[in-house]
Design an enzyme around this catalytic site. Structure first.
Site: not given
Ligand code: NAP
Length: 316
Positions: A10, A12, A14, A85, A91, A98, A123, A178
């Site tokens: 759900s 951003t 994903g 973040r 991060r 996380n 992250n 990263h």
């Molecule tokens: P987001 O929109 O907030 O989505 C994160 C998802 O994680 C939520 O929709 C929820 O999904 C799940 N979640 C949140 N709290 C949780 C908990 N306590 N337990 C289990 N699941 C939980 O965040 P995003 O922008 O997609 O980013 C996701 C992650 O990727 C972050 O850690 C961000 O820092 C990282 N990221 C990494 C990179 C990279 O290059 N490696 C780049 C951008 C972002 P559900 O409710 O659907 O389960």
């Protein structure tokens, strides 16, 4: 034909990855896995995506699930779950909360999809790669983190825009962490096969400015629109397409090192690898100048320290 799952669907990243990969011919089914509280939202996302896909005459099987058993048969599971973040956060600030999520999900993946590849986006991704490796018990070739591939795309953009040339002409790579200790390999960057240095002499491109812009690229986007979205999602989709199509491209991913690059060991860092349908085929040897090598060692020290701190918290 391939079945994959996206955990944290759900969010951003994903949902954008799901939508991008829905048009990938070799993927038969995508499980959009979420916590029960997000199930309705996922259903809404799928209905919306189906309408968009109809405009492209594409039939994709997108399935909402909160049940780990639906991971069965997946050849790849993407973990995007976690707290993202906010402005002003590093991060590494996200590491312990996380890590608990990634640990739990990696254990479930090992149980229900024991032959899959785990791809981690959460992250701090280099720390999370080691946590997922340990929790899953998988061979390290099947536990991969996205980070420096995105940084490499960002560096490509900075250079191509500066020179007003097609980004496909720029061959460059960022390795290491990263995060603040990423290492742009400018010494081996080429434009149209010509070393970057030859161009720098004739232009006003300042290496320090490039490095600073690159390191703050994610924070700049977050400060302006609240989150990074298209860049990471397309970078993830690149990795997944390369894996499921067995394309054997050389891309930079976080992997647990055991001395393969400059003798660095017991830490996950971004390095170039050949990706195939089994995960990492080979780590590609990297040539660095002294400045780059010193920064790579610094990245290793930083990520190792952060990983040990998180492991200690999880053990308590
Ligand atoms: P987001 O929109 O907030 O989505 C994160 C998802 O994680 C939520 O929709 C929820 O999904 C799940 N979640 C949140 N709290 C949780 C908990 N306590 N337990 C289990 N699941 C939980 O965040 P995003 O922008 O997609 O980013 C996701 C992650 O990727 C972050 O850690 C961000 O820092 C990282 N990221 C990494 C990179 C990279 O290059 N490696 C780049 C951008 C972002 P559900 O409710 O659907 O389960």
């Amino acid at each position: 034909m391939v079945k994959i799952a996206i955990m944290g669907a759900s969010g951003t990243i994903g949902k954008n990855v799901a939508f991008t990969l829905a048009e990938e011919d070799s993927i038969e089914e995508i499980i959009l896995f979420s916590r029960p509280s997000s199930y309705e939202k996922i259903m809404g996302e799928i209905l919306d995506m189906d309408d968009a896909l109809a405009a492209e005459d594409t039939d994709a099987t997108l399935t909402a699930s909160c049940d780990y058993a639906d991971l069965e048969g997946c050849s790849l599971v993407l973990i995007t779950s976690g707290i993202p973040r906010k402005e002003g956060m590093s991060r590494l600030d996200l590491a312990v909360p996380n890590a608990k999520i990634v640990q739990e999900y990696a254990e479930q993946i090992a149980k229900y999809a024991p032959d899959s590849i785990i791809l981690i986006v959460t992250n701090p991704v280099d720390v999370m790669t080691t946590i997922a490796l340990e929790a899953s018990g998988f061979d390290k070739k099947r536990v991969i983190g996205l980070g420096n591939h995105l940084d490499s795309l960002r560096l490509k953009t900075i250079i191509s825009k500066h020179f007003h040339i097609n980004s496909g002409e720029v061959h460059t790579r960022v390795i290491g962490e990263h995060g603040d200790h990423m290492v742009p390999l400018l010494s081996s960057t080429t434009i149209g096969g010509i070393p970057l240095n030859y161009f720098v002499e004739a232009t006003d491109l300042k290496i320090e400015t490039v490095i600073n812009r690159l390191k703050s690229a994610g924070s700049t986007i977050i400060s302006k629109k609240g989150a990074t979205e298209y860049g990471p999602s397309y970078a993830v989709s690149n990795l997944i397409s390369t894996i499921v199509n067995d394309s054997r491209k050389i891309l930079t991913v976080s992997t647990y090192l055991e001395g393969e690059v400059e003798g660095v060991y017991d830490v996950s860092l971004g390095v170039p690898v050949v990706l195939c349908k089994k995960g990492i085929k080979d780590i590609v040897p990297v040539k660095m100048n002294k400045f780059e090598k010193d920064n790579f060692f610094e990245a290793a020290r930083t990520v190792k320290k952060a990983t040990y701190a998180v492991q200690n918290e999880l053990d308590d």
